[in-house]
Design an enzyme around this catalytic site. Structure first.
Site, PDB file in Angstrom:
ATOM      1  N   CYS A  54      41.648  52.270  47.962  1.00  0.00           N
ATOM      2  CA  CYS A  54      42.209  51.430  46.912  1.00  0.00           C
ATOM      3  C   CYS A  54      42.877  52.263  45.829  1.00  0.00           C
ATOM      4  CB  CYS A  54      41.096  50.623  46.227  1.00  0.00           C
ATOM      5  SG  CYS A  54      40.430  49.325  47.263  1.00  0.00           S
ATOM      6  N   CYS A  77      44.999  45.475  46.842  1.00  0.00           N
ATOM      7  CA  CYS A  77      45.747  46.248  45.828  1.00  0.00           C
ATOM      8  C   CYS A  77      46.905  47.040  46.432  1.00  0.00           C
ATOM      9  CB  CYS A  77      44.811  47.170  45.053  1.00  0.00           C
ATOM     10  SG  CYS A  77      44.069  48.459  46.063  1.00  0.00           S
ATOM     11  N   CYS A  85      42.275  48.549  41.369  1.00  0.00           N
ATOM     12  CA  CYS A  85      41.989  47.434  42.282  1.00  0.00           C
ATOM     13  C   CYS A  85      40.950  46.487  41.679  1.00  0.00           C
ATOM     14  CB  CYS A  85      41.482  47.950  43.620  1.00  0.00           C
ATOM     15  SG  CYS A  85      41.205  46.606  44.795  1.00  0.00           S
ATOM     16  N   CYS A 106      43.837  49.051  51.334  1.00  0.00           N
ATOM     17  CA  CYS A 106      43.272  47.777  50.902  1.00  0.00           C
ATOM     18  C   CYS A 106      44.379  46.716  50.907  1.00  0.00           C
ATOM     19  CB  CYS A 106      42.697  47.947  49.500  1.00  0.00           C
ATOM     20  SG  CYS A 106      42.281  46.413  48.671  1.00  0.00           S
TER      21      CYS A 106
HETATM   22 ZN   LIG Z   1      41.957  47.540  46.722  1.00  0.00          ZN
END
Ligand SMILES: [Zn+2]
Length: 370
Positions: free
Chosen positions: A49, A83, A53, A80
């Site tokens: 991330c 994000c 995030c 991810c």
């Molecule tokens: Zn994330």
């Protein structure tokens, strides 16, 4: 102090992975200013991330930090979906390109064309223009104009000569600069530098049927007539425009002059020859003199005025000179309209321009429109 050679990792050059506590603090705070500088992976989910995030905070012992997306991926993590950390580097790449373009604009002697700028940062002109505007909120051209304006202002206020300031700002020639100077400075360069230095003036505020009105005069004549909705804003603008002048409130005898100006606004066709002390370039003075010859109840176009001063191709410069008129109504720039009769702009508000023209038309019904 010597530094061990580092593998090139441009996106992370200011990240020190040794400082993990700082990185963890950024993750806990979801600090977006760290986005693009590093990513973190979570062992239990297998994703990595960006620091900001919004997902639920992972347990510290499951988190690892990585200099870049590719390093997180090399360690077996995937981006991810929430994000999208792998899209940051793209945005950062754009920001770097835009920054590079800004530096080119700032250091160029002549404003580069859009095609030149795009070529310099290896993008298509269309794409470059779009990302520049998305990133900065303005077009490259507007950025260049704003930059030059700042340079000229800074240098004139440092006391540099007009010619030096013009050349340092990257205007191709001082001719090109003078053509734009009203746009850039709101007044002629020489007048700007002086800022009313050595001028003494009185001013007063009054109320008229078109709103608030400010009148200022030197010993030689009226130097400012402005109108607006906010008296305090008019007063501030006067002090700003003549920041080096000695400005005092008008005494009792000054009220007579103010009353004359208000009378002129109420009956703009009235033939009142008020003493004026207006300063401007030779060209502006020429335009302003021509405006005073437009009869009340009639209008002229910018190109009519340009022809009347024997400069038929300077309609745009005429429009700028109208916009720089410091004395509303006394120099009747409200009588200048577009070639198709549309009102176009007015420094003190288009509704006031319309009202003034209406008053002249009704008080002089015998006059024929040109
Ligand atoms: Zn994330």
């Amino acid at each position: 102090m010597t530094r061990a050679p580092r593998i090139a990792k441009p996106k992370s050059k200011d990240v020190k992975l040794t400082d993990v506590n700082r990185l963890w603090a950024a993750v806990v705070a979801r600090d977006a200013t760290h986005d693009g500088r590093f990513v973190y992976s979570v062992a239990t989910t297998g994703v990595y991330c960006r620091p900001s995030c919004a997902s639920r905070l992972a347990r510290r012992e499951n988190v690892r930090f990585h200099d870049s997306c590719s390093m997180a991926e090399a360690a077996g993590f995937r981006a991810c979906q929430r994000c999208k950390p792998d899209q940051i580097s793209l945005q950062n790449g754009y920001a770097a390109k835009v920054t590079q373009a800004c530096r080119i604009i700032e250091t160029a002697m002549v404003m580069p064309t859009l095609a030149d700028l795009a070529a310099a940062i290896e993008m298509s002109p269309f794409h470059f223009h779009r990302i520049f505007k998305t990133t900065t909120g303005i077009t490259p051209k507007a950025y260049a104009t704003a930059h030059r304006r700042k340079v000229v202002r800074d240098q004139l206020s440092k006391g540099q000569s007009v010619t030096e300031a013009v050349y340092d700002s990257g205007f191709h020639s001082s001719g090109g600069f003078y053509a734009q100077s009203t746009d850039l400075l709101g007044m002629s360069p020489t007048a700007f530098r002086k800022c009313g230095a050595g001028m003494r003036m009185q001013f007063a505020l009054a109320h008229c049927s078109l709103g608030e009105i400010l009148v200022a005069a030197t010993g030689r004549g009226i130097c400012a007539i402005s109108m607006g909705d906010d008296a305090e804003a008019l007063r501030r603008d006067l002090h700003h425009r003549f920041s080096d002048a000695q400005i005092s409130s008008g005494d009792k005898s000054f009220n007579k002059l103010v009353a004359q100006v208000v009378a002129l606004v109420e009956r703009p066709g009235g033939n009142m020859d008020l003493p004026l002390d207006v300063r401007g370039t030779a060209f502006q003075q020429q335009v302003w003199a021509a405006l005073k010859k437009i009869r009340p109840g009639t209008t002229a176009s910018y190109s009519d005025v340009a022809k009347s001063i024997a400069q038929p191709s300077s309609a745009r410069a005429v429009a700028l000179a109208c916009g720089a008129n410091p004395v509303a109504v006394a120099i009747p720039c409200h009588r200048v309209v577009k070639s198709d009769g549309a009102l176009s702009g007015y420094r003190w508000g288009i509704e006031r321009k319309r009202a003034l023209l209406d008053r002249e038309a009704t008080s002089k019904p015998s006059r024929t429109k040109k």
